[in-house]
Design a protein around this motif. Structure first.
Motif, short mmCIF file in Angstrom:
data_model
loop_
_atom_site.label_atom_id
_atom_site.label_comp_id
_atom_site.label_asym_id
_atom_site.label_seq_id
_atom_site.Cartn_x
_atom_site.Cartn_y
_atom_site.Cartn_z
N THR A 1 0.91 -1.42 -0.03
CA THR A 1 -0.03 -0.05 -0.11
C THR A 1 0.75 1.24 -0.05
O THR A 1 0.56 2.33 -0.84
CB THR A 1 -1.09 0.04 1.33
N VAL A 2 1.72 1.27 0.92
CA VAL A 2 2.77 2.49 1.28
C VAL A 2 3.51 2.55 -0.64
O VAL A 2 3.43 3.84 -1.02
CB VAL A 2 3.97 2.25 1.86
N LEU A 3 4.05 1.78 -1.10
CA LEU A 3 4.69 1.86 -2.23
C LEU A 3 3.61 2.17 -3.62
O LEU A 3 4.17 3.04 -4.43
CB LEU A 3 5.37 0.38 -2.97
N GLU A 4 2.35 1.70 -3.50
CA GLU A 4 1.54 2.12 -4.61
C GLU A 4 1.17 3.55 -4.47
O GLU A 4 1.19 4.27 -5.42
CB GLU A 4 0.23 1.28 -4.67
N VAL A 5 1.03 3.96 -3.25
CA VAL A 5 0.71 5.51 -2.88
C VAL A 5 1.91 6.29 -3.37
O VAL A 5 1.86 7.41 -4.12
CB VAL A 5 0.14 5.93 -1.35
N ALA A 6 3.18 5.79 -2.85
CA ALA A 6 4.32 6.57 -3.03
C ALA A 6 4.70 6.78 -4.67
O ALA A 6 5.14 7.68 -5.11
CB ALA A 6 5.63 6.10 -2.51
N ARG A 7 4.47 5.66 -5.35
CA ARG A 7 4.42 5.83 -6.87
C ARG A 7 3.74 6.69 -7.47
O ARG A 7 4.08 7.11 -8.68
CB ARG A 7 4.26 4.24 -7.57
N THR A 8 2.44 7.20 -7.11
CA THR A 8 1.71 8.10 -7.90
C THR A 8 2.16 9.51 -7.14
O THR A 8 1.84 10.72 -7.95
CB THR A 8 0.28 7.95 -7.22
N GLN A 9 2.96 9.76 -6.28
CA GLN A 9 3.28 10.88 -5.80
C GLN A 9 4.63 11.51 -6.10
O GLN A 9 5.18 12.66 -6.01
CB GLN A 9 3.24 10.97 -4.33
N LEU A 10 5.42 10.44 -6.48
CA LEU A 10 7.05 10.67 -6.64
C LEU A 10 7.16 10.57 -8.20
O LEU A 10 6.54 9.72 -8.94
CB LEU A 10 7.95 9.99 -5.88
N GLY A 11 8.14 11.25 -8.93
CA GLY A 11 8.64 10.86 -10.28
C GLY A 11 9.47 9.53 -10.10
O GLY A 11 9.76 8.94 -9.18
N ALA A 12 9.38 8.94 -11.50
CA ALA A 12 9.76 7.62 -11.46
C ALA A 12 11.20 7.56 -10.85
O ALA A 12 11.43 6.55 -10.16
CB ALA A 12 10.09 7.22 -13.06
N ALA A 13 12.18 8.28 -11.16
CA ALA A 13 13.67 8.22 -10.69
C ALA A 13 13.63 8.55 -9.19
O ALA A 13 14.49 7.51 -8.44
CB ALA A 13 14.54 9.17 -11.29
N ALA A 14 13.05 9.32 -8.73
CA ALA A 14 13.08 9.53 -6.97
C ALA A 14 12.27 8.05 -6.25
O ALA A 14 12.66 7.82 -5.19
CB ALA A 14 12.00 10.85 -6.79
N PHE A 15 11.23 7.73 -7.09
CA PHE A 15 10.57 6.53 -6.35
C PHE A 15 11.55 5.45 -6.69
O PHE A 15 11.56 4.69 -5.49
CB PHE A 15 9.20 6.31 -7.39
N VAL A 16 12.05 4.83 -7.45
CA VAL A 16 13.13 3.84 -7.53
C VAL A 16 14.27 4.07 -6.58
O VAL A 16 14.62 3.33 -6.11
CB VAL A 16 13.43 3.75 -8.97
N ASP A 17 14.85 5.39 -6.83
CA ASP A 17 16.02 5.55 -5.65
C ASP A 17 15.61 5.38 -4.41
O ASP A 17 16.41 4.85 -3.42
CB ASP A 17 16.71 6.92 -6.18
N THR A 18 14.33 5.85 -3.94
CA THR A 18 13.99 5.96 -2.53
C THR A 18 13.67 4.49 -2.03
O THR A 18 13.85 3.95 -0.80
CB THR A 18 12.71 6.81 -2.19
N TYR A 19 12.98 3.75 -2.83
CA TYR A 19 12.17 2.47 -2.33
C TYR A 19 12.52 1.42 -2.86
O TYR A 19 12.03 0.16 -2.59
CB TYR A 19 10.60 2.70 -2.57
N PHE A 20 13.68 1.41 -3.62
CA PHE A 20 14.06 0.01 -4.18
C PHE A 20 14.43 -1.12 -3.37
O PHE A 20 14.01 -2.23 -3.28
CB PHE A 20 15.22 0.21 -5.20
#
Length: 544
Positions: free
Chosen positions: A262-281
């Motif tokens: 749930t956290v990841l799905e929400v974060a993916r809609t709020q962050l750009g692709a690069a920031a999302f991958v860098d933060t949550y990999f």
């Protein structure tokens, strides 16, 4: 003859004192009773010298004093019984932990001599003029060492405000202290939900008390779960472990995983692709949600490594020969072949040729196997270890066995080493290559470092034998020099280069005559012939 269940009341009363395994259960049971009575604030005072423990709360009080001395009768209302499954044995712990008990609630009060109570004697409940709000329980003759050191830990997940000996407890994992999300099993807090620094361990509470605690954890780096008491029950009498714990904790693990989803799905809609991958990999990797990367062009830089040093068998993962990338290669560069990605296990006896080829080709390594099978990168990764490495010596000049402390390989000195894997080949002239237990030494190798590619120098007791490694490295370097000793001038020049004689100002510009003896330790004589600036009459002479 018929048999039937019988209950030995005297034996039950006598043996109940041995049911509780934790001396602190006395405190947690009194706190639990106060919470169930609707308390918003609880005050606990303990004087170890006098052996007095007082617990006061602002709950709705004791309605039926008889329930205090009734075993296995909870006395709670139907809603509490359905919600929490109270067992009706909590207060009875007081009978075995204290010599005297005083209970005050509203306008009523009772004093209980515990020894007499266990002999089934009765006690009169008195009416007092001065009423109190809630309930106050005073226990005398209590021996409960280390309580001040344990109270913070006992109450760290408790939902009610607790003051102990005048100090308000932190309750750092309580539901009103952290951001929780509802779930089918209770309330869940996942650590690192904003930073992406996911925690793997879970701290689990039931009715405010811990039922699962990892051995090691930090306060901000652990997931916290408060279980729904309607679904979960703790083992009697201490209630510090879940019934069917292995099965129930698997449910907890699954729900924390879903919370991360749930956290990841929400974060993916709020962050750009690069920031999302860098933060949550890292979080995606730890909790099994790497499929979220499948339709994203951006790759995590942490997935890749560049080979920057000589590949060796590194003890304890000391892989100084690789470094992570700061920026991952683009999808376009990978798909169009401008960047080559290979998969390699750690260097060992069978794949050092593959490593040397990848290093000299400047290929990137990637842990592509951790990605979801449907990820677009997977078809572009070359699993070069699936093909044998063809390793050939070119222009051999000498060979001999290294008589080391730890390794005894055949050493082959040559001009170069050719490595081929499939359609890809390189010729190596500056680094040694281990192959089938031999060490191949091309023209530019002088360091002795190839012994570390041959062995990790770890013994059967899992100890790194650094002395043996240093000795064998020096021995190989010395053997290489001797095997290359074809021209005397070249041999002496090679030896002098390692001494770095230019660091000694006294020797600058001097000319010497050196005479070398015979044998392993022949000694030699050195004569100063002349200075570069002038010819010295007579000169100097030394022997060793």
């Amino acid at each position: 003859m018929k048999i039937e269940v019988r209950f030995n009341e005297e034996g039950a009363l006598r043996n109940q004192r041995f049911a509780f395994t934790d001396r602190f259960t006395l405190v947690t049971e009194l706190l639990q009773n106060a919470r169930r009575a609707g308390a918003q604030h609880i005050i606990v005072d303990h004087d170890a010298d006098s052996g007095v423990l007082r617990v006061g709360d602002d709950g709705h009080g004791v309605e039926d004093f008889q329930k205090l001395l009734s075993f296995h009768e909870s006395g709670w209302d139907e809603g509490t019984v359905v919600q929490e499954h109270p067992f009706g044995i909590g207060f009875t712990k007081c009978l075995y932990a204290a010599t005297h008990i005083v209970v005050s609630s509203g306008t009523r009060r009772v004093e209980i001599d515990t020894a007499a109570a266990l002999q089934r004697e009765g006690f009169e409940v008195e009416t007092v003029a001065q009423a109190i709000d809630g309930t106050l329980i005073e226990l005398r003759g209590v021996q409960i060492a280390d309580l001040p050191q344990r109270m913070e830990l006992l109450c760290e997940g408790f939902p009610v405000d607790v003051v102990f000996n005048g100090k308000r407890l932190e309750r750092r994992f309580a539901e009103d202290q952290l951001p929780f999300m509802p779930s089918p099993i209770g309330a869940v807090h996942v650590a690192g939900n904003r930073s992406g620094k996911a925690a793997r361990n879970n701290l689990v509470f039931l009715q405010g008390f811990c039922v699962k605690r990892p051995l090691y954890y930090s306060a901000g780096e652990i997931n916290v779960v408060h279980l729904d008491p309607r679904q979960f029950m703790a083992r009697l009498p201490d209630r510090d472990t879940l019934i069917d714990a292995d099965e129930q904790l698997r449910r907890v693990e699954a729900q924390v995983k879903q919370a991360w989803r749930t956290v990841l799905e929400v974060a993916r809609t709020q962050l750009g692709a690069a920031a999302f991958v860098d933060t949550y990999f890292d979080a995606m990797k730890q909790w099994g949600h790497l499929d979220l990367l499948n339709d994203m062009d951006v790759l995590p830089a942490a997935l890749f490594e560049r080979i920057v040093g000589y590949p060796i068998q590194a003890a304890y993962g000391q892989r100084d020969y690789v470094e992570p990338l700061e920026v991952a290669p683009s999808r376009q560069d990978i798909e169009e072949g401008r960047v080559t990605i290979v998969s390699l296990g750690w260097p060992g006896g069978d794949n050092v040729g593959h490593w040397m080829l990848a290093k000299h080709k400047q290929w990137l390594t990637a842990e592509a196997h951790i990605l979801d099978p449907g990820h677009w990168l997977r078809p572009h990764v070359r699993y070069i270890e699936d093909q044998d490495a063809q390793i050939e010596v070119q222009s051999e000049t000498a060979r001999a066995t290294l008589e080391g402390r730890w390794v005894w390989p055949l050493v082959i000195v040559c001009q170069s080493v050719r490595i081929r894997v499939g359609d890809h080949a390189v010729v190596i002239v500056d680094e040694g290559v281990c192959h089938d237990g031999d060490i191949l030494v091309p023209a530019g190798e002088t360091t002795g470092e190839p012994v570390r590619q041959l062995s990790d120098f770890v013994d059967s007791n899992d100890r790194f034998r650094d002395d043996e490694m240093d000795a064998d490295r020096d021995a190989l370097a010395d053997l290489i020099r001797r095997l290359r000793s074809i021209d005397p001038v070249d041999t002496l020049t090679s030896l002098l280069d390692e001494l770095h004689l230019g660091k000694y100002p006294l020797l600058h510009g001097k000319q010497f005559e050196v005479t070398v003896g015979m044998g392993g330790q022949p000694g030699c004589s050195v004569a100063l012939v002349a200075s570069a600036a002038q010819v010295t009459a007579g000169g100097s002479h030394a022997e060793r």
